[in-house]
Scaffold this motif. Structure first.
Motif, PDB file in Angstrom:
ATOM      1  N   ALA A  43      19.802 -68.691 -30.935  1.00  0.00           N
ATOM      2  CA  ALA A  43      19.332 -68.882 -32.308  1.00  0.00           C
ATOM      3  C   ALA A  43      19.562 -67.628 -33.153  1.00  0.00           C
ATOM      4  O   ALA A  43      19.930 -67.723 -34.329  1.00  0.00           O
ATOM      5  N   VAL A  44      19.374 -66.445 -32.568  1.00  0.00           N
ATOM      6  CA  VAL A  44      19.635 -65.205 -33.301  1.00  0.00           C
ATOM      7  C   VAL A  44      21.134 -65.093 -33.594  1.00  0.00           C
ATOM      8  O   VAL A  44      21.534 -64.801 -34.724  1.00  0.00           O
ATOM      9  N   GLU A  45      21.955 -65.333 -32.582  1.00  0.00           N
ATOM     10  CA  GLU A  45      23.411 -65.206 -32.761  1.00  0.00           C
ATOM     11  C   GLU A  45      23.960 -66.170 -33.813  1.00  0.00           C
ATOM     12  O   GLU A  45      24.940 -65.847 -34.479  1.00  0.00           O
ATOM     13  N   PRO A 100      21.425 -48.037 -33.518  1.00  0.00           N
ATOM     14  CA  PRO A 100      20.326 -48.253 -34.465  1.00  0.00           C
ATOM     15  C   PRO A 100      20.195 -49.743 -34.804  1.00  0.00           C
ATOM     16  O   PRO A 100      21.169 -50.499 -34.721  1.00  0.00           O
ATOM     17  N   VAL A 101      19.012 -50.148 -35.200  1.00  0.00           N
ATOM     18  CA  VAL A 101      18.766 -51.546 -35.540  1.00  0.00           C
ATOM     19  C   VAL A 101      19.733 -52.023 -36.625  1.00  0.00           C
ATOM     20  O   VAL A 101      20.256 -53.137 -36.559  1.00  0.00           O
ATOM     21  N   ASP A 102      20.007 -51.157 -37.621  1.00  0.00           N
ATOM     22  CA  ASP A 102      20.884 -51.596 -38.707  1.00  0.00           C
ATOM     23  C   ASP A 102      22.355 -51.675 -38.290  1.00  0.00           C
ATOM     24  O   ASP A 102      23.202 -52.101 -39.071  1.00  0.00           O
ATOM     25  N   HIS A 103      22.657 -51.309 -37.058  1.00  0.00           N
ATOM     26  CA  HIS A 103      24.002 -51.542 -36.516  1.00  0.00           C
ATOM     27  C   HIS A 103      24.122 -52.970 -35.983  1.00  0.00           C
ATOM     28  O   HIS A 103      25.214 -53.514 -35.912  1.00  0.00           O
ATOM     29  N   ILE A 104      22.997 -53.562 -35.644  1.00  0.00           N
ATOM     30  CA  ILE A 104      22.969 -54.941 -35.144  1.00  0.00           C
ATOM     31  C   ILE A 104      22.734 -55.928 -36.277  1.00  0.00           C
ATOM     32  O   ILE A 104      23.409 -56.945 -36.379  1.00  0.00           O
ATOM     33  N   PHE A 105      21.771 -55.599 -37.146  1.00  0.00           N
ATOM     34  CA  PHE A 105      21.356 -56.520 -38.199  1.00  0.00           C
ATOM     35  C   PHE A 105      21.792 -56.008 -39.558  1.00  0.00           C
ATOM     36  O   PHE A 105      21.525 -54.866 -39.920  1.00  0.00           O
ATOM     37  N   LEU A 106      22.469 -56.854 -40.308  1.00  0.00           N
ATOM     38  CA  LEU A 106      23.053 -56.492 -41.593  1.00  0.00           C
ATOM     39  C   LEU A 106      22.406 -57.336 -42.682  1.00  0.00           C
ATOM     40  O   LEU A 106      22.481 -58.557 -42.658  1.00  0.00           O
ATOM     41  N   ASP A 107      21.788 -56.683 -43.644  1.00  0.00           N
ATOM     42  CA  ASP A 107      21.097 -57.380 -44.724  1.00  0.00           C
ATOM     43  C   ASP A 107      21.875 -57.204 -46.021  1.00  0.00           C
ATOM     44  O   ASP A 107      22.201 -56.072 -46.392  1.00  0.00           O
ATOM     45  N   ASP A 108      22.156 -58.304 -46.705  1.00  0.00           N
ATOM     46  CA  ASP A 108      22.921 -58.215 -47.955  1.00  0.00           C
ATOM     47  C   ASP A 108      22.034 -58.043 -49.186  1.00  0.00           C
ATOM     48  O   ASP A 108      22.506 -58.050 -50.304  1.00  0.00           O
ATOM     49  N   LEU A 116      25.003 -59.458 -32.957  1.00  0.00           N
ATOM     50  CA  LEU A 116      24.504 -59.584 -31.592  1.00  0.00           C
ATOM     51  C   LEU A 116      25.540 -60.169 -30.649  1.00  0.00           C
ATOM     52  O   LEU A 116      25.731 -59.669 -29.545  1.00  0.00           O
ATOM     53  N   ARG A 117      26.230 -61.210 -31.053  1.00  0.00           N
ATOM     54  CA  ARG A 117      27.236 -61.835 -30.183  1.00  0.00           C
ATOM     55  C   ARG A 117      28.313 -60.819 -29.784  1.00  0.00           C
ATOM     56  O   ARG A 117      28.698 -60.734 -28.615  1.00  0.00           O
ATOM     57  N   ASP A 118      28.789 -60.043 -30.753  1.00  0.00           N
ATOM     58  CA  ASP A 118      29.820 -59.043 -30.462  1.00  0.00           C
ATOM     59  C   ASP A 118      29.304 -57.964 -29.512  1.00  0.00           C
ATOM     60  O   ASP A 118      29.995 -57.598 -28.553  1.00  0.00           O
ATOM     61  N   LEU A 119      28.110 -57.458 -29.776  1.00  0.00           N
ATOM     62  CA  LEU A 119      27.541 -56.423 -28.901  1.00  0.00           C
ATOM     63  C   LEU A 119      27.284 -56.956 -27.499  1.00  0.00           C
ATOM     64  O   LEU A 119      27.534 -56.262 -26.507  1.00  0.00           O
ATOM     65  N   PHE A 131      27.213 -58.997 -21.266  1.00  0.00           N
ATOM     66  CA  PHE A 131      26.049 -59.846 -21.035  1.00  0.00           C
ATOM     67  C   PHE A 131      26.359 -61.299 -21.371  1.00  0.00           C
ATOM     68  O   PHE A 131      26.984 -61.571 -22.396  1.00  0.00           O
ATOM     69  N   SER A 132      25.910 -62.214 -20.551  1.00  0.00           N
ATOM     70  CA  SER A 132      25.854 -63.618 -20.955  1.00  0.00           C
ATOM     71  C   SER A 132      24.599 -63.769 -21.811  1.00  0.00           C
ATOM     72  O   SER A 132      23.741 -62.874 -21.837  1.00  0.00           O
ATOM     73  N   GLN A 133      24.470 -64.895 -22.496  1.00  0.00           N
ATOM     74  CA  GLN A 133      23.240 -65.118 -23.248  1.00  0.00           C
ATOM     75  C   GLN A 133      22.031 -65.098 -22.320  1.00  0.00           C
ATOM     76  O   GLN A 133      20.997 -64.515 -22.655  1.00  0.00           O
TER      77      GLN A 133
END
Length: 84
Positions: free
Chosen positions: A44-46, A67-75, A17-20, A26-28
């Motif tokens: 908190a998300v970042e 896509p959502v999985d471009h923002i959120f990465l699950d290991d 999220l921070r990178d995007l 965008f500022s926070q």
């Protein structure tokens, strides 16, 4: 009680999220306003202190056009369940 090992869960969801946000200028605060949440929520998300709800994750994906999985990465990887 920590039982993540029982279900094969890793450290949780990480995000870009921070990178995007930076790539899109965008500022926070501005991102929070566009998504209808507080700046503290974005922070908190970042910082991986909060995993957003599915509706919020979907709004983020729509806003950034990814896509959502471009923002959120699950290991997490599939493994045996407690019953199997």
């Amino acid at each position: 009680m920590q039982i993540d090992w029982l279900f094969g869960w890793g450290d949780g969801v990480k995000n870009r999220l921070r990178d995007l946000r930076a790539e899109h200028g965008f500022s926070q605060g501005a991102l929070a306003m566009a998504l209808g949440v507080s700046r503290q929520t974005i922070n908190a998300v970042e910082t991986d202190k909060y995993d957003p709800s599915l509706p919020l994750a979907l709004r983020m994906a729509k806003l950034f056009g990814v896509p959502v999985d471009h923002i959120f990465l699950d290991d997490w990887t599939p493994g045996e369940t407690a019953n199997g």
